[in-house]
Design a protein around this motif. Structure first.
Motif, mmCIF file in Angstrom:
data_model
loop_
_atom_site.group_PDB
_atom_site.id
_atom_site.type_symbol
_atom_site.label_atom_id
_atom_site.label_comp_id
_atom_site.label_asym_id
_atom_site.label_seq_id
_atom_site.Cartn_x
_atom_site.Cartn_y
_atom_site.Cartn_z
ATOM 1 N N ARG A 170 0.963 -1.155 -0.185
ATOM 2 C CA ARG A 170 0.094 -0.083 0.030
ATOM 3 C C ARG A 170 0.732 1.237 0.168
ATOM 4 O O ARG A 170 1.977 1.149 0.625
ATOM 5 C CB ARG A 170 -0.804 0.182 1.175
ATOM 6 C CG ARG A 170 -1.920 -1.095 1.263
ATOM 7 C CD ARG A 170 -2.861 -1.192 2.572
ATOM 8 N NE ARG A 170 -2.340 -0.176 3.647
ATOM 9 C CZ ARG A 170 -1.966 -0.765 4.588
ATOM 10 N NH1 ARG A 170 -1.667 -2.008 5.015
ATOM 11 N NH2 ARG A 170 -1.497 -0.119 5.811
ATOM 12 N N MET A 171 0.310 2.362 -0.725
ATOM 13 C CA MET A 171 1.410 3.402 -0.879
ATOM 14 C C MET A 171 1.390 4.094 0.638
ATOM 15 O O MET A 171 2.116 5.065 0.691
ATOM 16 C CB MET A 171 0.921 4.489 -2.002
ATOM 17 C CG MET A 171 -0.644 4.866 -2.040
ATOM 18 S SD MET A 171 -0.949 5.758 -3.179
ATOM 19 C CE MET A 171 -2.082 6.975 -2.950
ATOM 20 N N THR A 173 7.293 1.880 0.159
ATOM 21 C CA THR A 173 6.360 1.477 -1.061
ATOM 22 C C THR A 173 6.252 2.431 -2.126
ATOM 23 O O THR A 173 5.895 3.684 -1.787
ATOM 24 C CB THR A 173 5.112 1.287 -0.447
ATOM 25 O OG1 THR A 173 4.897 -0.008 0.284
ATOM 26 C CG2 THR A 173 4.098 0.530 -1.990
ATOM 27 N N CYS A 174 6.945 2.161 -3.062
ATOM 28 C CA CYS A 174 6.967 2.986 -4.468
ATOM 29 C C CYS A 174 5.623 2.676 -4.824
ATOM 30 O O CYS A 174 5.159 1.633 -5.204
ATOM 31 C CB CYS A 174 7.987 2.579 -5.070
ATOM 32 S SG CYS A 174 9.782 2.788 -4.593
ATOM 33 N N PHE A 175 5.032 3.902 -5.351
ATOM 34 C CA PHE A 175 3.717 3.842 -6.155
ATOM 35 C C PHE A 175 3.804 4.584 -7.526
ATOM 36 O O PHE A 175 4.536 5.439 -7.735
ATOM 37 C CB PHE A 175 2.521 4.224 -5.095
ATOM 38 C CG PHE A 175 2.950 5.585 -4.789
ATOM 39 C CD1 PHE A 175 2.370 6.774 -5.671
ATOM 40 C CD2 PHE A 175 3.256 6.028 -3.623
ATOM 41 C CE1 PHE A 175 2.268 8.022 -4.919
ATOM 42 C CE2 PHE A 175 3.472 7.211 -3.001
ATOM 43 C CZ PHE A 175 3.205 8.350 -3.870
ATOM 44 N N GLY A 180 6.292 5.920 -0.467
ATOM 45 C CA GLY A 180 5.364 6.307 0.465
ATOM 46 C C GLY A 180 6.361 6.269 1.962
ATOM 47 O O GLY A 180 7.384 5.804 1.947
ATOM 48 N N ASP A 181 5.965 7.437 2.707
ATOM 49 C CA ASP A 181 6.774 7.622 3.876
ATOM 50 C C ASP A 181 6.128 7.365 5.389
ATOM 51 O O ASP A 181 6.502 7.887 6.253
ATOM 52 C CB ASP A 181 6.959 9.200 3.796
ATOM 53 C CG ASP A 181 5.591 10.039 3.767
ATOM 54 O OD1 ASP A 181 4.502 9.679 3.775
ATOM 55 O OD2 ASP A 181 5.775 11.072 3.751
ATOM 56 N N GLY A 182 5.013 6.678 5.243
ATOM 57 C CA GLY A 182 4.065 5.994 6.314
ATOM 58 C C GLY A 182 3.125 6.667 6.686
ATOM 59 O O GLY A 182 2.251 6.443 7.341
ATOM 60 N N SER A 183 2.890 7.860 5.629
ATOM 61 C CA SER A 183 1.553 8.891 6.015
ATOM 62 C C SER A 183 0.433 8.306 5.426
ATOM 63 O O SER A 183 0.639 7.641 4.291
ATOM 64 C CB SER A 183 2.015 10.369 5.788
ATOM 65 O OG SER A 183 2.234 10.628 4.449
#
Length: 103
Positions: free
Chosen positions: A27-28, A33-35, A53-56
């Motif tokens: 999931r982004m 996770t690269c999206f 993705g940075d966790g936000s």
């Protein structure tokens, strides 16, 4: 360009809400996770949004807008190839134009 960066979190939030919640599926909103995903625009053009993705819940992304089908497919293929070799990509969530519902 600034407007795109400001609009990206809103667009990404909408995509996070509609994304699959399968256990184990990247999931982004997960850090690392690269999206990449394609969204249709009015007039038959497309937007490609990419990022990591940075966790936000709504990670920042970069958008390329006004792309033709051929241009968005080429740009998506390039971004997808980069994801395969990028050591920052701990997981990949990618949705090409072929999986995008028509507007």
């Amino acid at each position: 360009m600034t407007r795109l960066l400001l609009a990206a979190p809103l667009l990404l939030a909408a995509c996070v809400e509609g994304m699959s919640t399968q256990t184990g599926a990247p999931r982004m909103d997960q850090a690392g996770t690269c999206f990449a995903f394609v969204t249709p625009e009015e007039g038959g053009t497309f937007t490609l949004t990419t990022g990591i993705g940075d966790g936000s819940k709504t990670p920042l992304g970069v958008q390329k807008t006004g792309l033709s089908a051929k241009e968005v497919d080429a740009a998506f293929a390039k971004e997808r190839a980069i994801m395969d070799i990028n050591p920052e990509c701990l997981a990949i969530s990618a949705k090409p134009r072929a999986e995008t519902p028509a507007s």
